[in-house]
Design an enzyme around this catalytic site. Structure first.
Site, PDB file in Angstrom:
ATOM      1  N   THR A  44      -7.942  -3.152  12.223  1.00  0.00           N
ATOM      2  CA  THR A  44      -8.927  -3.533  11.209  1.00  0.00           C
ATOM      3  C   THR A  44      -8.323  -4.662  10.382  1.00  0.00           C
ATOM      4  O   THR A  44      -7.121  -4.910  10.431  1.00  0.00           O
ATOM      5  CB  THR A  44      -9.233  -2.368  10.258  1.00  0.00           C
ATOM      6  OG1 THR A  44      -8.049  -2.084   9.504  1.00  0.00           O
ATOM      7  CG2 THR A  44      -9.666  -1.125  10.996  1.00  0.00           C
ATOM      8  N   ILE A 108      -4.277  -0.565   9.259  1.00  0.00           N
ATOM      9  CA  ILE A 108      -4.997  -0.848   7.999  1.00  0.00           C
ATOM     10  C   ILE A 108      -4.158  -1.819   7.176  1.00  0.00           C
ATOM     11  O   ILE A 108      -2.940  -1.669   7.087  1.00  0.00           O
ATOM     12  CB  ILE A 108      -5.310   0.446   7.208  1.00  0.00           C
ATOM     13  CG1 ILE A 108      -6.117   0.119   5.933  1.00  0.00           C
ATOM     14  CG2 ILE A 108      -4.039   1.240   6.885  1.00  0.00           C
ATOM     15  CD1 ILE A 108      -6.727   1.328   5.258  1.00  0.00           C
ATOM     16  N   ILE A 139       0.637   0.093   9.110  1.00  0.00           N
ATOM     17  CA  ILE A 139       0.273  -0.658   7.910  1.00  0.00           C
ATOM     18  C   ILE A 139       0.436  -2.141   8.223  1.00  0.00           C
ATOM     19  O   ILE A 139       1.503  -2.581   8.661  1.00  0.00           O
ATOM     20  CB  ILE A 139       1.163  -0.269   6.708  1.00  0.00           C
ATOM     21  CG1 ILE A 139       1.146   1.260   6.490  1.00  0.00           C
ATOM     22  CG2 ILE A 139       0.697  -1.024   5.460  1.00  0.00           C
ATOM     23  CD1 ILE A 139      -0.207   1.876   6.251  1.00  0.00           C
ATOM     24  N   LYS A 140      -0.642  -2.899   8.008  1.00  0.00           N
ATOM     25  CA  LYS A 140      -0.603  -4.332   8.318  1.00  0.00           C
ATOM     26  C   LYS A 140      -0.068  -5.124   7.125  1.00  0.00           C
ATOM     27  O   LYS A 140      -0.594  -5.020   6.021  1.00  0.00           O
ATOM     28  CB  LYS A 140      -2.002  -4.845   8.673  1.00  0.00           C
ATOM     29  CG  LYS A 140      -2.458  -4.430  10.059  1.00  0.00           C
ATOM     30  CD  LYS A 140      -3.851  -4.926  10.362  1.00  0.00           C
ATOM     31  CE  LYS A 140      -3.843  -6.249  11.059  1.00  0.00           C
ATOM     32  NZ  LYS A 140      -5.186  -6.633  11.530  1.00  0.00           N
ATOM     33  N   ILE A 141       0.961  -5.910   7.398  1.00  0.00           N
ATOM     34  CA  ILE A 141       1.564  -6.768   6.379  1.00  0.00           C
ATOM     35  C   ILE A 141       1.560  -8.199   6.909  1.00  0.00           C
ATOM     36  O   ILE A 141       2.028  -8.443   8.025  1.00  0.00           O
ATOM     37  CB  ILE A 141       3.009  -6.325   6.061  1.00  0.00           C
ATOM     38  CG1 ILE A 141       3.012  -4.908   5.468  1.00  0.00           C
ATOM     39  CG2 ILE A 141       3.699  -7.313   5.125  1.00  0.00           C
ATOM     40  CD1 ILE A 141       4.391  -4.324   5.219  1.00  0.00           C
TER      41      ILE A 141
END
Length: 372
Positions: A44, A108, A139-141
């Site tokens: 996402t 996300i 976790i998207k960084i």
């Protein structure tokens, strides 16, 4: 229908869907894609959530409940998006278990407004991991300058990460270094490295879009011959860098302690230019231990007429370098293009997030119960 998706999976490419909405979850569509289209993960981003929530489909009751509680718009968005990610993670849990944590993942993103703030990004990553509370979350960084130390810190805390918005080969090497540094920190803390996973999202189609625009401005036959070549060349050279880093002594020491390789993920694989085959960025980027995250249209096109002929990356590095060198000779600056794309990528996600804030706020106000 071909069984190109099955062949793609057999070549070591994990097929992830680049889309998520509540309707996709509740209708059974996501479960169907996992069952029938070899989908083993979901990504996402702020743009995807903005489209999903703005459609209103399936969100009315939760929005009404949030309005009744008078929560802030930021809290409302976090409650809505983490609920979707949690539900998708539960649907994908059997894949996660079967692949020992490699796939069955849902990504996300941290608030894109924090892209240039290391400390806030780390804090947000911890908060998202806690809120979703599923082991198969990534976790998207973003791979901004401030994002790199945030990746190291987050991995060092034992939180699995999807590094996003990578356009340049230099930045990709920095991302892999940040991942290895994070694993080393995690090892120092005595964490189980086998439980930490990561993918590095290397963006594809946007590179062609920007470089082709510059080629068209030049307008020469020599320039036109290079249309549609830059993105694939760039991604193939990224895979060469991956092979190099994950065969190094530094990596071997971590692997002995149970660490997992950070897989390259081909992102932005929907073809933007109608002149190109709509499965270009799938067919030409087949290599073991990679992920291809596809919009649904690309997934359908690949299933229908994708040409999966085995590894299409091995043995291509010399030609890929020649293609990028030829662009440089035309005066098209690689460094300028990739920096522009990184800056634009952050701006686009931030704009989508702001649109999401506005539309959610309007819904909360509309659904707010009258006083009394």
């Amino acid at each position: 229908m071909t069984d190109a998706l099955k062949r793609l999976s057999e070549e070591g490419v994990a097929i992830w869907l680049d889309d998520l909405s509540r309707k996709r979850i509740t209708s059974g569509n996501l479960a169907e894609l996992i069952d029938q289209q070899h989908v083993v993960g979901v990504t996402t981003n702020p743009t995807i959530f903005q489209k999903a929530i703005s459609s209103g489909d399936g969100y009315e009751q939760q929005l009404a409940d949030l309005a009744a509680r008078k929560v802030t718009v930021e809290e409302a968005i976090r409650m809505i998006t983490t609920a979707d990610v949690r539900d998708a993670a539960d649907i994908l849990r059997p894949v996660f278990d079967a692949t020992e944590g490699q796939d069955g993942r849902v990504s996300i993103e941290v608030d894109p407004r924090l892209a240039h703030n290391t400390r806030a990004t780390v804090a947000e990553a911890k908060q998202l991991a806690w809120l979703v509370d599923r082991p198969n979350t990534l976790i998207k960084i973003p791979a901004t300058r401030a994002g790199l130390p945030a990746i190291t810190e987050t991995i060092g805390n034992g939180i699995s990460v999807n590094v996003t918005l990578i356009f340049s080969l230099e930045r990709y090497r920095e991302v892999m270094d940040a991942y290895l540094s994070g694993l080393e920190k995690a090892r120092e803390k005595g964490l189980d490295l086998s439980k930490i996973h990561s993918v590095a999202s290397f963006f594809v189609s946007r590179v062609d879009t920007e470089i082709d625009k510059r080629i068209d401005e030049l307008g020469t036959d020599e320039a036109k011959a290079l249309r549609g070549k830059a993105a694939v060349a760039n991604a193939r050279l990224a895979y060469e860098a991956y092979e190099e880093v994950f065969s190094s002594d530094r990596w071997s020491a971590l692997e002995k302690d149970g660490a997992n390789k950070q897989r390259p993920l081909w992102a932005s694989t929907g073809v933007k230019d109608k002149a190109y085959k709509d499965t270009l960025y799938v067919d030409e980027l087949v290599a073991p231990n990679t992920v291809n995250t596809m919009p649904e249209a690309t997934l359908v096109a690949t299933e229908d007429h994708g040409e999966i002929t085995g590894n299409t990356v091995a043995g291509t590095y010399e030609q890929a370098r020649a293609d990028l060198d030829a662009l440089a000779k035309l005066g098209i600056s690689y460094d300028e293009v990739v920096q522009l794309l990184e800056d634009e990528g952050v701006e686009k996600f931030e704009a989508s997030w702001n649109d999401l804030l506005k539309s959610t706020e309007a819904e909360l106000q509309r659904l707010a119960p009258s006083e009394g």
